[in-house]
Design a protein around this motif. Structure first.
Motif, short mmCIF file in Angstrom:
data_model
loop_
_atom_site.label_atom_id
_atom_site.label_comp_id
_atom_site.label_asym_id
_atom_site.label_seq_id
_atom_site.Cartn_x
_atom_site.Cartn_y
_atom_site.Cartn_z
N GLU A 78 -1.46 16.25 1.04
CA GLU A 78 -1.11 15.02 0.34
C GLU A 78 -2.16 13.94 0.56
N ARG A 79 -2.58 13.79 1.82
CA ARG A 79 -3.56 12.75 2.11
C ARG A 79 -4.93 13.10 1.55
N CYS A 116 2.20 11.31 6.39
CA CYS A 116 1.90 11.23 4.95
C CYS A 116 2.86 10.27 4.24
N CYS A 134 -3.49 16.59 6.03
CA CYS A 134 -2.52 17.24 5.14
C CYS A 134 -3.01 17.19 3.69
N CYS A 177 5.01 15.13 5.70
CA CYS A 177 5.29 14.76 7.10
C CYS A 177 5.41 13.23 7.20
#
Ligand SMILES: [Zn+2]
Length: 129
Positions: free
Chosen positions: A53-54, A91, A51, A88
């Motif tokens: 964010e990661r 995350c 993702c 999610c």
């Protein structure tokens, strides 16, 4: 967070590699020292997709950053950005390792900025935020 930050999120979102879901996400992570790291989601044939964010967090962490202030997450199917894109579960847990309960998560819904704290999106977490 300002207009320039949001523009950067849209720009990095364009780099998303999401041919399987067509769900494109961009993220901008702001460190307490003012440094900024961006990320987009990257899919592949298997289940090892990552993702936005990661990606942003991993870029920052690998550069030695450890103090984080906020993250902006904007995403949706193809060009749709009207529906809110929340981090999610994976995350949320991942981010909680590196932030405190007041860490801010910003999203967009119908052009409006929404603000959350880590404690709000991951209550009663495993590591007791
Ligand atoms: Zn995620």
């Amino acid at each position: 967070m300002n207009e320039k930050d949001i523009e950067k999120v849209y720009k990095v979102r364009d780099n998303s590699h999401s041919p399987y879901s067509n769900f494109k996400v961009g993220a901008l992570l702001k460190c307490k020292n003012g440094n900024i790291y961006t990320g987009c989601n990257i899919e592949n044939h298997g289940i090892q997709s990552i993702c936005a964010e990661r990606v942003a967090f991993v870029k920052a962490l690998s550069e030695g950053e450890r103090e984080f202030e906020s993250i902006i997450v904007i995403g949706g199917h193809k060009e749709d950005i009207n529906n809110e894109c929340m981090p999610c579960g994976y995350c949320r847990q991942f981010m909680s390792e590196f932030v405190d309960k007041d860490f801010k998560i910003y999203t967009m819904k119908n052009g409006q900025i929404k603000e959350y704290t880590m404690a709000q999106i991951l209550p009663n977490s495993f590591n007791n935020l």
